[in-house]
Write an enzyme that holds these catalytic residues in place. Structure first.
Site, PDB file in Angstrom:
ATOM      1  N   SER A 103       0.744  -1.205  -0.165  1.00 34.08           N
ATOM      2  CA  SER A 103      -0.046  -0.052  -0.067  1.00 34.08           C
ATOM      3  C   SER A 103       0.960   1.305   0.007  1.00 34.08           C
ATOM      4  O   SER A 103       1.607   1.395  -0.888  1.00 34.08           O
ATOM      5  CB  SER A 103      -0.803   0.087   1.222  1.00 34.08           C
ATOM      6  OG  SER A 103      -2.006   0.798   1.048  1.00 34.08           O
ATOM      7  N   GLU A 203      -1.812  -2.796  -8.024  1.00 32.42           N
ATOM      8  CA  GLU A 203      -3.078  -3.212  -7.320  1.00 32.42           C
ATOM      9  C   GLU A 203      -3.440  -1.804  -6.540  1.00 32.42           C
ATOM     10  O   GLU A 203      -3.079  -1.103  -6.591  1.00 32.42           O
ATOM     11  CB  GLU A 203      -2.756  -4.248  -6.185  1.00 32.42           C
ATOM     12  CG  GLU A 203      -1.756  -3.727  -4.878  1.00 32.42           C
ATOM     13  CD  GLU A 203      -2.361  -2.880  -3.843  1.00 32.42           C
ATOM     14  OE1 GLU A 203      -3.347  -2.958  -3.523  1.00 32.42           O
ATOM     15  OE2 GLU A 203      -1.632  -1.954  -3.338  1.00 32.42           O
ATOM     16  N   HIS A 274      -4.860  -5.882  -1.408  1.00 34.16           N
ATOM     17  CA  HIS A 274      -5.520  -5.892  -0.091  1.00 34.16           C
ATOM     18  C   HIS A 274      -6.493  -6.862   0.180  1.00 34.16           C
ATOM     19  O   HIS A 274      -7.517  -6.584   0.269  1.00 34.16           O
ATOM     20  CB  HIS A 274      -6.181  -4.433   0.131  1.00 34.16           C
ATOM     21  CG  HIS A 274      -5.105  -3.324   0.519  1.00 34.16           C
ATOM     22  ND1 HIS A 274      -4.167  -2.722  -0.827  1.00 34.16           N
ATOM     23  CD2 HIS A 274      -4.889  -2.515   1.261  1.00 34.16           C
ATOM     24  CE1 HIS A 274      -3.656  -1.832  -0.492  1.00 34.16           C
ATOM     25  NE2 HIS A 274      -3.943  -1.431   0.970  1.00 34.16           N
TER      26      HIS A 274
END
Length: 303
Positions: A103, A203, A274
């Site tokens: 992230s 992502e 995630h």
């Protein structure tokens, strides 16, 4: 038994229960878990002010741990990139420390690659992956254990049956990428890697497909996508569709559109993002990528 150093370079830890579960689980596996003194610090939405978080990264580099693992992602790294202790982190990596996260951690992955050329890892975070109420995912756990044992040599997955088979052969390409939003936020800065003929993986979480397309369009117009040998799309999750407005526009629409824009192979289904089931990916490693039917295999050997 491994030495794992937990630090917080981005957002403040709000889910203390998940944090504690994660620590206990790592300890139950036999690992020595060392907590950074500021791991639970809080300043506005951050895990301490900028100086506090930069100091935490420095302590992680000095810890001599086998793995320096983030407590969580969120936001905060891009604003402190100029002040990160790159030389200290590079020395730590040379001594055997693996920096692991995902992230917001994408900012550190990419800036380290740009500044030092050293490999850091996209992988789990303490709370999200080791601290849920249910047991950690078996695949994530196995990949984490492989990294600790120095045995991780690649990742394999099956391409979705809903898509046409795309035969791909890539040799000796730099693997890079991470969170799409964070990566796009670094475009045009001195911390964005100038990677040609690489394998780019992406992502995201909480981003509607039209926003994903908008960010991919930015990378497309900047010439980033066409310079790669392959594009790997991981998991894009936790967004809210708008049925009355989308009118059939969905993530598959974005993928189909993207494939019409570039000649680069676009492979989907990468088990990363995630989500509980995630592989660990070495940002900056040289990889080979091959598909056979719907089976995809990416190999980097021992790094």
């Amino acid at each position: 038994m491994a030495h794992i150093y937990i630090f917080s370079p981005s957002s403040a830890v709000r889910d203390k229960a998940a944090f504690r579960r994660g620590v206990r689980r790592l300890q139950a596996m036999g690992h020595e878990v060392e907590l950074d003194p500021a791991v639970l610090a809080s300043h506005m939405r951050f895990a301490g002010d900028d100086a506090t978080r930069m100091a935490a990264i420095g302590r992680a580099a000095a810890s001599a741990a086998d793995i320096a693992l983030i407590s969580r992602g969120g936001y905060g790294l891009t604003r402190i990139l100029p002040g990160l202790p790159y030389k200290a982190m590079a020395r730590a990596i040379e001594r055997g420390t693996h920096f692991v996260g995902l992230s917001d951690f994408t900012a550190l992955n990419l800036s380290m690659l740009t500044r030092t050329g050293q490999i850091t890892w996209q992988g789990p975070a303490l709370g999200e992956d080791f601290g849920p109420a249910s047991a950690p995912d078996d695949i994530m756990q196995a990949c984490f254990d492989d990294l600790l044992a120095g045995q991780g040599e690649g990742a394999g997955w099956q391409l979705p049956a809903t898509e046409a088979v795309i035969q791909t052969r890539v040799r000796d390409a730099v693997l890079w990428g991470g969170n799409l939003t964070v990566l796009c936020s670094m475009l045009g800065t001195p911390f964005f890697p100038a990677i040609d003929k690489g394998v780019l993986f992406l992502e995201d979480v909480g981003e509607h497909p039209y926003r994903i397309e908008r960010m991919l369009t930015q990378l497309l117009h900047a010439g980033v996508l066409s310079r790669q040998k392959a594009l790997l799309l991981g998991q894009f999750t936790q967004f809210k569709p708008v049925p009355g407005h989308d009118k059939g526009f969905k993530l598959a629409t974005v993928v189909e559109w993207l494939r019409r824009q570039i000649k680069v192979p676009v492979l989907t289904g990468l088990p990363f993002g995630h989500v509980p089931t995630k592989v660990l990916l070495p940002v900056g490693a040289r990889v080979d990528l091959v598909t056979e039917g719907r089976d995809a295999l990416m190999v980097w050997g021992h790094v």
